[in-house]
Every structure is written in C-alpha cells, then in structure tokens.
Design an enzyme around this catalytic site. Structure first.
Site, short mmCIF file in Angstrom:
data_model
loop_
_atom_site.label_atom_id
_atom_site.label_comp_id
_atom_site.label_asym_id
_atom_site.label_seq_id
_atom_site.Cartn_x
_atom_site.Cartn_y
_atom_site.Cartn_z
N PHE A 142 -2.86 -0.79 3.86
CA PHE A 142 -2.33 0.21 4.91
C PHE A 142 -1.77 -0.42 5.96
O PHE A 142 -1.99 -1.35 6.62
CB PHE A 142 -3.55 1.11 5.37
CG PHE A 142 -3.25 1.95 6.27
CD1 PHE A 142 -2.47 3.12 5.89
CD2 PHE A 142 -3.64 2.10 7.71
CE1 PHE A 142 -2.24 3.95 6.99
CE2 PHE A 142 -3.50 2.91 8.74
CZ PHE A 142 -2.48 3.92 8.19
N GLN A 143 -0.65 0.21 6.35
CA GLN A 143 0.33 -0.20 7.35
C GLN A 143 0.59 -1.72 7.02
O GLN A 143 0.64 -2.32 8.28
CB GLN A 143 -0.12 -0.06 8.75
CG GLN A 143 -0.28 1.44 8.96
CD GLN A 143 -0.70 1.91 10.39
OE1 GLN A 143 -1.26 1.01 11.13
NE2 GLN A 143 0.08 2.88 11.06
N LYS A 191 -4.42 -9.52 11.67
CA LYS A 191 -5.48 -9.05 12.83
C LYS A 191 -6.71 -9.98 12.55
O LYS A 191 -7.32 -10.33 13.94
CB LYS A 191 -6.24 -7.69 11.99
CG LYS A 191 -7.03 -6.88 13.08
CD LYS A 191 -7.47 -5.59 12.61
CE LYS A 191 -8.25 -4.95 13.59
NZ LYS A 191 -8.80 -3.67 13.34
N MET A 240 33.28 8.68 20.50
CA MET A 240 33.92 7.73 19.88
C MET A 240 34.34 8.11 18.63
O MET A 240 35.65 7.87 18.05
CB MET A 240 33.14 6.48 19.82
CG MET A 240 33.99 5.14 19.58
SD MET A 240 35.76 4.92 20.99
CE MET A 240 34.79 3.75 21.96
N GLU A 264 8.33 2.13 19.70
CA GLU A 264 8.69 0.75 19.62
C GLU A 264 9.81 0.25 19.65
O GLU A 264 10.08 -0.80 20.35
CB GLU A 264 7.99 -0.05 18.31
CG GLU A 264 6.46 -0.05 18.10
CD GLU A 264 5.95 1.46 17.34
OE1 GLU A 264 6.84 2.45 17.25
OE2 GLU A 264 4.74 1.50 17.19
#
Lengths: 553, 167
Positions: A113-114, A163, A467, A51
């Site tokens: 969940f999630q 959802k 760097m 993602e």
C-alpha cells in the site's frame, strides 16, 4: 546518544542549519512527524495543501535565500506529487533536499500500500538520490545529500527512507558539516590568459549571463568585469537579477522573448561570452545562425555544458566568482565607445512595449515595479505572465526573480512565492500569475492564509491560456484549440473563500489604488486583473528563425 | 563521423548504479552496442565496459555526462592499439552425425570449446576479440545457428597502463 531514525534525520537537518521545512504527512512518515513535535522550537514545518506545493515552496525558499530548500512527503502518491517540483528544481539547478517515506524494508518490492519506487522515478530528475535501508547509514546519507545538493552545480537530491528505518534506534553523534568548497582547481592560468587575450582582441564583446552567476554569488564580480572590459550584458531568464537591470550596460533579456537590443548585439558582436548559462534552445533558437560573427567564450562550472548546445572557441571551467575575479585581475580597463554607442542607439530605437498603458500587462507590471521601488521578490507562473514579469520588472539584485525557466512549470509560482516569503519575512513577495497557471495550484492559498503570509498574487486574467493561444494566433492561423478558459471562476471571491483578500481590477484607473491597497493590506491578497486576451508577448522569435528576426507586433 | 568506442568506467559497487548509467544512455539518446559490468580487484568498485557508437561530439558528451553521475569514479576511452578486448560467446548450432566432426574441427582451429552435445545440436564456447568471434560465427552459420548468447566486450589496457593512472 541513542536516537531513532526520525530523530537522527531531524538532528542532521539541524547540523545543516535547516530551520524550515515544507511538507505533508502520511503513513510512511508518521515517525518523522512524531519526532517533529519534539523539535518545534528549532524546526518550523509548513504544511502545504499538496506535496507539489511543498516542493515548489522549498524551491522558492532556496532560490530566494541561497540556502538548501527541504521538503518532506510520504510514500507513494506523496512522493510522486513531489516529482514536478523536483524536476523544476533540477532543470534550474536549485539546491534542494527532498525527503520521502517509504513502506518498511520488508514490504519493499511487493506492491505494498502506497509503495512506489521513487528513487527509480526520480533518477533522471535529481542530481543524485538515495534509499536508506539501514538506520546506521542514515546520518551519513543525509550529510552526503546536503553536500551533493550544494557542491559544484547545485541540484535536488532525494532521500527515500522506509518507515522502519525512521523507527529503528542507533547511536547518533552530531557532526559539523564541512564547508562547501568552490570548484577552483579546474581554473587554469592558461585558460584565463587565453580568455583575457580574446577580450583584449575583441572590438564588440557581449556578455550573456545566466543563473549560474546568481548561484555562484558572482554578481559584483560580473559588474566589475563588464565595466572593466566595457561589454554590454544581457541575461537569460534565469540570470535576471544577476546583473543590475538599471545598469547602463544592461541590454535586457536575450532569446525567444529577448529585448531586440540583446538579440541584435548577439548577432553583431565579435566575442560572445556566456557566463553561468547553458545556451538553451530558448536563448539560441536557430543554432546555425546564432552569433554568426562571434567567437564564443564559455565560462561555467559544469564541464558537460561546454560544447553541449553550441560549439565554443574557448572555455574556462570553475566557480564563476573565482574565474571572474581572476580574469578581472588580468584585464586593464578598456574603452569601446562606438560599440557602447551602438547599443545605446538600439536601446532607444527598440524599447519594449512602447506606449503601453492602462490594463496592458506591461503597464501593470511596470506599476508593480514602481510601487515596490523595484525591491520586491517576484515569483511567476509560466507563460505570458512570466515573460511580461521578466521584461517589465527591473530586477536589480540577485535572488529576486523566482521563475521556472528550464522546465516551464505552470503552477509553480504560488508555492514558490510562499517559500520565498517564509525565507524572507521582511521582504515583499508578489506572484505574477496568469489565470491558467493560477488555477493549477491555487489550493496553496490555504497555506498562505493559514501562515499569515502577506503574499500578493496578481492574476493577469485574459480568460485564456495566453501563451499557447498566442502561438495558435501567430503560427496556427488563429485556430484556438482548447485555450479559452471562460468566465466561470470569480478569483476574487475564490480568494475570499480561502480567507484571503480578493480584489478586482477591471478599469485602468483601478490599477494604482488597488495595488496600493494590496501592498498596505499585510495579508494574503489575490488581485484579479482583467486584461485583453489578444495582448501578446513581444518580441517573439518564430520557431527556426535566427534570434534577430523577431516579430515585434 | 560515427565511430565505435570502448569506454572503461569505474563505478561504486552498489545497487542502482547500472540503472543510473543505462538510464543516462537511454534518456540522452546514446546508443549502447554492449555493456558488461562486474566487480574489480577492489570489491567496493565495479568496472563497466561500454561499447558505444557516436561521433566525437557524442563521445565527449557521453563521457562528461557519465562523469556527472555521483557513483561514477572514472571514465576512460580505451585506445584499441593499447588495450585487449575479449568477449565470450555461446553458439548452439545444428549438428547431426554428419556435421559434428566438421564443426568440431572449426572449433579446434579457433580454440573454442565444445561444452554441450545432443543428438541434433552442439554448443560451442568461443572467447576472443570481435573479429575472431565474427569469423567463427560466419563459419558455423551454414550449419544453422539455433541460439546465440554473447557477454559483450570486456577490456583492459595493456602493460603498465591502468585506469587509475589515466584521465
């Protein structure tokens, strides 16, 4: 027309001319992905490896096209994986709409969940965010999100959709989005008149142009302005391309790794004109000693930037294109031969990386510039690679330098390059990378190859986190703590494993033929280019110093 | 110079706004003395009264940053001369048979209300501006304050002045 929430969402995207989204599916966005199957003729979804890659791709798409970038992720880890990408877009004022699924409304707040509170998490890194708990509010929320993302100073907006909201059905009526109006009512005649009089009284004006110039599409107006008032122009990292790099008045980048000419001009000018820039600490360095001889005139769209990082003498707030246009109308052409001569002398006296050749990074970047006629879109990772790219490639047009300026996100470049290539199919897109940054998100090679995107990644490989290593060398008595990466990864072979073309440059005479081969390949290419770990980014302003006190070697 | 400022802020009346404002203050390092919030005459709008400490630079930044929040409708710095400030404070003090009358007398003088009495305590409700509340607390302190709860300042401009008509 009765549609479910997922279809309403996609229709609202279509209302805003969105034909491209970047994302990754999951349980909470199943309805959206199911609906997508009915819209494949109008919306192309690019499936990334992660993602974060989707967020950076949406960002690179937005920066390179000026359109709103859209990314889509599922709830929980999908949403949190967007966070770095959203923060990156926020710091650089990139218009983006991030859409996340969440657990059904009845399961919210139960550690389901999630489930994560992504609106809570992204509150400080979005311009605004929403959670939509009722399908009847979905369409208008999406429309508001697009408006907020683009209006005034742009930024990312997140919409979290449980959802069941994407599954529920309600009436949908399509609506034409109202045009985004530039902010002009804050531009007063009085403020413009005072700005004009400051310009008339100035003997040594100096313009500092930032990313706002690009966002406002005000590059032409800026060129007219600079020529009219006879003022040299520097850019912040974000401003590169906003003023043509080949213009005689251009002095290069300013700040910590700015051209010495820019930093000297800032110190000696009598009027310092910040346009669409925010006087970040990477530009200003020691604020007490910045532009000591100058009055500061600040032109910006965001009133909160005025007097935030530096005390200004005068400001004009509003859409830059309008401000500069109206200012230009008030000013008769001016001549400042001795000031321009001084700038010219400095430019001759302090070239960047004089005599750089072979496998020295500046020479490689110059070669990339020449072989692409300066017309490529250059994405970068973060660190030395980023600064070498910023200094070495001459950006002549806006939206051609795609780099994480504010957040400094290592791992940004590849995803951003993918987004830029998707948004500009006819253009050459090159990601100038370091080995440390590249290995953070090199998984997106799979995306580039899968979609046959001819992105070229040039890894300036110093087998180090260059760097940080440079800072350890200069300011920590060369104690190299955890900045050596070793030799174990063969990047060319890694590229081949992903199905990309993998090439190596290990000798100076390979630079030109290998770059030429890559440019002709018309497929995803990774070039592993071996450079010396002791090659440094110069000039560098040491911490706490004034910006003209640069270390140049 | 660090001063105390009272901000009156109109915001959209929906969930999350308080956390946006509180988050802004904490991440930018602004100090809140108190913050009160409640619905206004228009039920879609809430008013926050925020007491902050800071110099002029900080105050200007706070106002500008608040303005950038999409849910913020209006931000006004109240002029103490042209505004009324009130706070409600509940003070539970030790009060036995010997001290009860004295505390009650102090409460009377301050037009405070005694709202609960037990064998060993009295709980007093006092409303007023900051100086009145402070004076009251100082007077009852010697009896022993067991618990104290305060709402924070809420405020309106005096007379015809209204937040809607100001910038």
């Amino acid at each position: 027309m009765k549609l479910n929430g997922a279809e309403i969402l996609l229709n609202c995207l279509l209302e805003h001319q969105v034909d491209t989204i970047f994302g990754f599916p999951g349980g909470a966005v199943l309805n959206i992905y199911d609906a997508l199957t009915k819209y494949t003729d109008r919306i192309t979804h690019y499936l990334t490896s992660h993602e974060q890659g989707a967020a950076h791709a949406a960002d690179g798409y937005a920066r390179s096209t000026g359109k709103v970038g859209v990314c889509l992720a599922t709830s929980g880890p999908g949403a949190t994986n967007l966070v770095t990408g959203i923060a990156t877009a926020y710091m650089d004022s990139v218009p983006m709409v991030a859409i996340t699924g969440n657990v059904p409304v009845s399961l919210l707040g139960k550690d389901s969940f999630q489930e994560v509170d992504i609106t809570g998490i992204t509150m400080p890194i979005t311009k605004h965010n929403f959670i939509v708990k009722d399908v009847h509010e979905l369409a208008d929320t999406v429309r508001r999100a697009f408006r907020i993302a683009q209006e005034g100073r742009p930024g990312p907006v997140l919409i979290d959709i449980p959802k069941d909201v994407t599954g529920n059905v309600c009436d949908y009526e399509s609506a034409e989005p109202l045009p985004i109006q530039p902010i002009t009512k804050t531009i007063t005649e009085e403020a413009l008149e005072k700005a004009a009089s400051l310009l008339r009284d100035s003997k040594r004006p100096f313009v500092y142009a930032g990313g706002g110039v690009i966002n406002a599409d005000a590059s032409n107006e800026l060129v007219d302005f600079a020529e009219r008032v006879s003022a040299p122009v520097c850019c912040s990292l974000m401003g590169l391309g906003g003023f043509p790099g080949d213009h005689r008045l251009f002095t290069g980048m300013i700040g910590m790794h700015g051209a010495k000419t820019s930093n000297l001009a800032a110190t000696q000018c009598d009027l310092f004109i910040g346009i669409g820039a925010r006087f970040s600490d990477r530009v200003v360095s020691n604020v007490k000693r910045f532009a000591p001889a100058a009055e500061i005139l600040h032109i910006d769209i965001d009133p909160a930037e005025i007097n935030k990082n530096i005390q200004t003498h005068h400001h004009v707030i509003g859409d830059l294109k309008h401000v500069i246009e109206r200012l230009n109308a008030k000013i008769d052409p001016m001549k400042r031969p001795s000031w321009i001569q001084q700038i010219e002398t400095w430019k001759q006296q302090f070239p960047l990386y004089a005599g750089s050749t072979g496998l020295q990074p500046h020479a490689i970047v110059r070669r990339i510039h020449d072989l692409t006629n300066g017309e490529a879109i250059i994405a970068t990772e973060v660190g030395q690679n980023q600064i070498w790219a910023a200094q070495g490639y001459q950006f002549t047009r806006p939206r051609t330098f795609i780099s994480s300026g504010g957040l400094g996100t290592m791992g940004f470049g590849l995803g951003a390059a993918i987004g830029a290539q998707v948004g500009n199919p006819g253009r050459r897109v090159i990601n100038i990378a370091g080995d440390g940054s590249f290995r953070m998100n090199c998984n997106e090679l799979a995306t580039a190859v899968e979609y046959r995107l001819p992105v070229i990644v040039v890894i300036l490989n110093n087998h180090a986190l260059g760097m940080v290593r440079q800072w350890q060398d200069l300011f920590y008595d060369s104690r190299f703590s955890q900045t050596t990466l070793g030799n174990s990864t063969n990047f060319a072979k890694l590229a081949e494993a992903y199905g990309a073309l993998g090439l190596d440059i290990v000798k100076p005479e390979q630079v030109e033929p290998v770059l030429t081969q890559a440019l002709a390949a018309n497929r995803t290419v990774v070039i592993n280019c071996e450079i010396d770990p002791d090659d440094k980014v110069f000039p560098i302003v040491p911490p706490g110093a004034a910006i003209e006190e640069v270390i140049t070697e | 110079m660090i001063n105390r400022h009272v901000l009156s802020v109109l915001v959209e009346n929906h969930s999350g706004v308080l956390s946006r404002v509180a988050g802004l203050f904490s991440r930018r390092g602004y100090n809140i003395d108190s913050l009160t919030v409640g619905e206004t005459e228009d039920t879609t709008v809430s008013r926050m009264t925020i007491v902050v400490r800071g110099d002029d630079y900080t105050l200007e930044q706070i106002k500008k940053q608040l303005h950038k929040l999409v849910d913020v409708i209006r931000v006004v710095t109240l002029d103490p001369e042209a505004s009324v400030y009130r706070e409600l404070v509940l003070v539970k003090v030790n009060a036995d048979a010997d001290s009860r009358a004295a505390i009650s007398e102090i409460a009377d003088i301050f037009r405070a209300k005694i709202i609960d009495v037990s064998a060993g305590t009295m709980t007093v409700e006092i409303t007023g501006d900051e100086s009145k509340v402070k004076a009251f607390i100082d007077l009852v302190k010697p009896y022993g304050i067991r618990e104290l709860a305060r709402t924070g300042i809420t405020a309106l401009q005096r007379g015809e002045r209204e937040i809607k008509n100001l910038n």
